[in-house]
Scaffold this active site. Structure first.
Site, PDB file in Angstrom:
ATOM      1  N   THR A 122       5.517  -1.335  18.818  1.00  9.14           N
ATOM      2  CA  THR A 122       4.625  -0.187  17.925  1.00  9.14           C
ATOM      3  C   THR A 122       3.278  -1.044  16.398  1.00  9.14           C
ATOM      4  OG1 THR A 122       6.321  -1.137  15.841  1.00  9.14           O
ATOM      5  CG2 THR A 122       6.400   0.905  17.175  1.00  9.14           C
ATOM      6  N   HIS A 158       5.384   4.971   6.481  1.00  4.10           N
ATOM      7  CA  HIS A 158       4.203   5.532   7.507  1.00  4.10           C
ATOM      8  C   HIS A 158       4.238   6.468   7.880  1.00  4.10           C
ATOM      9  CE1 HIS A 158       5.088   0.753   9.687  1.00  4.10           C
ATOM     10  NE2 HIS A 158       4.782   0.765   7.569  1.00  4.10           N
ATOM     11  N   GLU A 203       9.280   1.519   5.746  1.00  3.28           N
ATOM     12  CA  GLU A 203       8.884   1.814   7.188  1.00  3.28           C
ATOM     13  C   GLU A 203       8.501   3.344   6.985  1.00  3.28           C
ATOM     14  OE1 GLU A 203       8.751   1.776  11.090  1.00  3.28           O
ATOM     15  OE2 GLU A 203       8.851  -0.978  10.645  1.00  3.28           O
ATOM     16  N   GLU A 249       7.780   7.973  13.807  1.00  4.67           N
ATOM     17  CA  GLU A 249       8.347   7.579  12.508  1.00  4.67           C
ATOM     18  C   GLU A 249       8.815   8.403  11.941  1.00  4.67           C
ATOM     19  OE1 GLU A 249       7.283   4.366  11.776  1.00  4.67           O
ATOM     20  OE2 GLU A 249       5.543   3.296  12.987  1.00  4.67           O
ATOM     21  N   ASP A 285       2.421  -3.849   8.602  1.00  3.26           N
ATOM     22  CA  ASP A 285       3.767  -3.730   8.100  1.00  3.26           C
ATOM     23  C   ASP A 285       4.419  -3.930   9.499  1.00  3.26           C
ATOM     24  OD1 ASP A 285       3.072  -2.954   5.742  1.00  3.26           O
ATOM     25  OD2 ASP A 285       3.959  -0.964   5.691  1.00  3.26           O
ATOM     26  N   GLU A 286       4.462  -3.399  10.727  1.00  2.00           N
ATOM     27  CA  GLU A 286       4.701  -3.315  12.274  1.00  2.00           C
ATOM     28  C   GLU A 286       4.948  -5.102  12.638  1.00  2.00           C
ATOM     29  OE1 GLU A 286       6.731  -1.558  12.678  1.00  2.00           O
ATOM     30  OE2 GLU A 286       5.733   0.436  12.754  1.00  2.00           O
ATOM     31  N   GLU A 293       9.387  -3.380  17.196  1.00  2.00           N
ATOM     32  CA  GLU A 293       8.535  -4.123  16.433  1.00  2.00           C
ATOM     33  C   GLU A 293       7.033  -4.373  16.902  1.00  2.00           C
ATOM     34  OE1 GLU A 293       8.605  -2.801  13.197  1.00  2.00           O
ATOM     35  OE2 GLU A 293      10.227  -2.964  12.733  1.00  2.00           O
ATOM     36  N   HIS A 330       6.634  -7.598  10.484  1.00  2.00           N
ATOM     37  CA  HIS A 330       8.522  -7.032  10.730  1.00  2.00           C
ATOM     38  C   HIS A 330       8.502  -7.294  11.874  1.00  2.00           C
ATOM     39  CE1 HIS A 330       8.119  -3.034   8.242  1.00  2.00           C
ATOM     40  NE2 HIS A 330       8.357  -4.076   6.945  1.00  2.00           N
ATOM     41  N   TRP A 357       0.594  -0.877  -0.095  1.00  2.00           N
ATOM     42  CA  TRP A 357       0.446  -0.093   0.580  1.00  2.00           C
ATOM     43  C   TRP A 357       0.934   1.493  -0.077  1.00  2.00           C
ATOM     44  CZ3 TRP A 357       1.000   2.971   4.589  1.00  2.00           C
ATOM     45  CH2 TRP A 357       1.403   2.286   5.034  1.00  2.00           C
TER      46      TRP A 357
END
Length: 345
Positions: A181, A128, A125, A87, A210-211, A178, A214, A44
């Site tokens: 977050t 974000h 990242e 971020e 996403d976090e 990670e 990761h 995205w």
């Protein structure tokens, strides 16, 4: 900038022969870690969630965004701003990863698996902060100039995660961060939904996703280190826990409030976005994830470190109870990010 507490900086504490371990893991990292990255074309992008500036309906879309934002309380915006600034300090985190012996990107475009991961992780990242920054700008609810100054101060201050140039320590740190977050963005998504802003909930939820991906990669690296070098890894885990995991934005400063990180954290705690309980939960999660209780064949120091880490979450939970009692007497203070309106801590 406010004066910072100076402590002894330990650097390059890892034995040179340990660097060979990370070189030997290159092929493993390619097959097991790089697979947690998404191709750019499948990721995205911030524009997927924002008003389209090229469309005739842009003004109307911005108006709708601002109407939704009007229903959201100030304390939520303080936490969202703090998360966004964290971020946006991404250059610091890439710098930190490139201090690590055995895994750093030696050229800026190295083709080792570790270097490819660091650059691609940074690129993922980067979306974000971009997305949250644009959303907050369009919302009209926050003082963007004060926020921009805070970002500049924070990147200029750097961070001090006490990792000693050691990938053992650093990947424990990133596994923890990670996870933290993921929890924080997940909770801002939940609250946005409660406040009726489904678009903002999607924004925070996609960042949280996403976090989580990761986190999976970093915890897998540490799992592998426990498999091949359990003694060094448990000693590193205990050392990082004794020093406490400092948050990446611990040096946050807006030009006015010397205790801004503590004040922002207190609001996040009160809203349930990121709490002392979450810290204890993450310790417990990582102890279970890496099967620390089941480790065998450790040295005497390794066994002591194992006992310390396994009993830690219980000790943190006791401290959390005391902190909650103290928080009941907390004052109200102004936040420059919301035009100096006051919030209870």
């Amino acid at each position: 900038m406010p004066p910072r507490e100076v402590h002894v900086q330990v650097t390059h504490s890892m034995l040179p022969q340990k660097i060979e371990i990370f070189k030997s893991l290159e092929g493993w990292a390619e097959k097991n870690i790089l697979t947690h990255l998404k191709p750019v074309e499948k990721c995205w992008q911030p524009q997927d969630f924002l008003p389209d500036p090229a469309s005739d309906g842009f003004d109307e879309q911005v108006k709708e965004l601002r109407e939704r934002a009007k229903e959201i309380p100030d304390d939520y915006f303080v936490v969202l701003v703090g998360d966004m600034i964290t971020e946006e300090a991404l250059p610091t985190y890439q710098t930190m990863l490139n201090t690590l012996d055995g895994t750093r990107d030696e050229t800026g475009a190295s083709l080792t698996s570790w270097a490819i991961w660091t650059r691609a992780w940074t690129a993922e990242e980067n979306r974000h902060g971009d997305l949250l920054n644009k959303y907050l700008y369009l919302s009209g609810r926050v003082d963007m100039k004060q926020i921009e100054k805070t970002i500049q101060y924070l990147i200029g201050s750097g961070m001090d995660p006490h990792t000693e140039n050691s990938p053992y320590r650093a990947f424990i740190y990133t596994s923890f961060q990670e996870r933290a977050t993921f929890i924080s963005h997940g909770n801002t998504a939940r609250l946005a939904k409660e406040y009726g802003d489904i678009k903002l909930a999607q924004i925070c939820g996609n960042i949280a996703s996403d976090e989580k991906r990761h986190e999976t990669a970093y915890t897998k690296i540490v799992e592998k280190l426990f498999e091949i070098d359990p003694d060094e890894t448990i000693l590193a885990f205990a050392d990082m826990m004794r020093k406490k995991i400092t948050m990446p934005a611990e040096f946050i400063y807006d030009g006015r409030d010397d205790d801004l990180f503590d004040h922002y954290s207190a609001v996040a705690q009160r809203l349930g976005v990121y709490t002392a309980k979450d810290y204890a939960d993450i310790v417990e999660f990582l102890v279970d994830r890496w099967k620390v209780k089941d480790l065998t064949g450790l040295s005497a120091d390794g066994r002591k470190a194992q006992d310390y880490v396994c009993g830690l979450s219980l000790r943190i939970r006791r401290l959390e109870e005391r902190a909650l009692e103290r928080a009941k007497q907390a004052p109200s203070i102004p936040f420059s990010w919301i035009f100096d309106r006051e919030l209870k801590l």
